[in-house]
Design an enzyme around this catalytic site. Structure first.
Site, short mmCIF file in Angstrom:
data_model
loop_
_atom_site.label_atom_id
_atom_site.label_comp_id
_atom_site.label_asym_id
_atom_site.label_seq_id
_atom_site.Cartn_x
_atom_site.Cartn_y
_atom_site.Cartn_z
N TYR A 139 0.96 -1.19 -0.01
CA TYR A 139 0.14 -0.23 -0.06
C TYR A 139 0.82 1.34 -0.03
O TYR A 139 0.75 1.94 -0.75
CB TYR A 139 -1.04 0.07 1.33
CG TYR A 139 -1.53 1.40 1.43
CD1 TYR A 139 -2.73 1.73 0.49
CD2 TYR A 139 -1.30 2.26 2.32
CE1 TYR A 139 -3.17 3.24 0.59
CE2 TYR A 139 -1.74 3.44 2.67
CZ TYR A 139 -2.75 3.72 1.87
OH TYR A 139 -3.41 5.13 1.99
N LYS A 179 -15.20 1.11 7.17
CA LYS A 179 -13.98 0.72 7.15
C LYS A 179 -13.54 -0.60 7.92
O LYS A 179 -12.37 -1.11 7.95
CB LYS A 179 -13.01 1.69 7.37
CG LYS A 179 -13.12 2.89 6.54
CD LYS A 179 -12.02 4.08 6.68
CE LYS A 179 -10.49 3.78 6.48
NZ LYS A 179 -9.56 4.83 6.73
#
Length: 339
Positions: A139, A179
């Protein structure tokens, strides 16, 4: 003129749409991937003129379907730092953003995009400079690589319109419930306290005492303000840290959450020591799975942001988390099945 927000049903994207609405902006195109579908809640109380799935958006934008576009806020990405599928991550975060950049360049559209403090990884210096960037996961690398492309373009002066990257630090605030495990510490501690009357923090690790590992926690309110500042200053391009400029320990977050909950119960605020003694804050052993992969300290250097002209103060954890807890309490029905 049209404004496009990618990741519009997500955390930061939805807050940007809301802030644009407050300004009177309604000509907004929302782009996202509504998986999970529950993310629609983040758009239900907002005004937009159209919604597109992220997989159809680029071609529609490239073809000129939206007419004259003023700006794109690109918040859409996979932000799961535990994701191990490198092909997916690079396609979703890096290549997609490269394609979007090409379209914005061709159409002379402002591009304001989400980078990340994950680009710094194992560094202990958080200045927007190559020598301090050491991403620890795919990421972070996906964000780092696009920032590198932008640095080259800034140097070559090939951009036709503003491009701004924001290195978000630990953002918390409204509209993050979808999330799940990647939601903020404040969010999880709110639900821990509500369910069990206490919150949990990691114990000693990395030379830090129990709960003393520190991060730069920044309210999404401030994140949105900075985004809109740059929207209003299209003459400024660059990559900027976006944190509060303060490192505060996780103990401060737990303390703020617990006292905000006590306030709701009309109880007097308590000190950190009192909360630990009452077992309202409990420390658990640091997990082996995170050892060597965990940032014990982050603090955004805001020198470059301040030099660009942004002069507003940032909320402290005590201020921002208290406001956030009030919002969570007031919007419990909006947050059905939060985890």
């Amino acid at each position: 003129m049209t404004i496009i927000v990618t990741g519009a049903a997500g955390f930061i994207g939805a807050n940007i749409v809301q802030a644009l609405n407050v300004r009177g902006e309604k000509n907004i195109i929302a782009v996202d991937d509504l998986r999970p579908a529950d993310k629609y809640r983040n758009l239900a109380d907002l005004d937009i003129i159209d919604y597109l799935d992220k997989d159809e958006f680029l071609e529609a934008f490239r073809s000129g379907r939206f007419g004259k576009v003023k700006a794109v806020f690109h918040e859409g990405a996979c932000s799961d730092t535990m994701e191990t599928d490198g092909i997916f991550m690079m396609a979703n975060n890096y290549r997609y953003t490269m394609d979007l950049l090409d379209i914005c360049t061709a159409q002379k559209v402002q591009l304001l995009y989400a980078s990340s403090a994950a680009t710094y990884g194992g560094s202990d210096v958080f200045v927007e400079s190559r020598e301090h960037e050491k991403p620890l996961n795919i990421y972070g690398y996906s964000k780092f690589l696009f920032d590198q492309v932008m640095r080259k373009r800034f140097a070559e002066k090939t951009n036709t319109a503003q491009v701004v990257g924001f290195r978000y630090f630990n953002v918390y605030g409204p509209r993050e419930s979808h999330k799940g495990r990647m939601a903020s510490v404040a969010f999880h501690q709110y639900y821990q306290y509500k369910a069990n009357g206490h919150v949990k923090l990691f114990g000693e690790y990395g030379g830090y005492g129990a709960g003393e590992q520190s991060r730069d926690f920044v309210s999404v309110e401030d994140v949105v303000k900075v985004n809109l500042f740059f929207l209003d200053h299209p003459e400024i391009s660059g990559i900027f840290n976006l944190g509060s400029g303060r490192a505060q320990p996780f103990n401060d977050v737990a303390h703020a959450v617990a006292n905000a909950m006590r306030k709701l119960d009309k109880a007097a605020p308590a000190s950190l020591q009192e909360l630990v003694k009452e077992k309202a804050i409990e420390y658990i052993p640091f997990p082996d799975a995170l050892k060597g992969r965990y940032q014990c300290f982050t603090q955004a250097d805001l020198t470059k942001l301040r030099a660009a002209g942004y002069a507003e103060p940032f909320l402290t954890v005590e201020q921002g988390v208290g406001r956030y807890i009030e919002w969570l309490e007031a919007n419990s029905s909006f947050l059905a099945n939060p985890l």
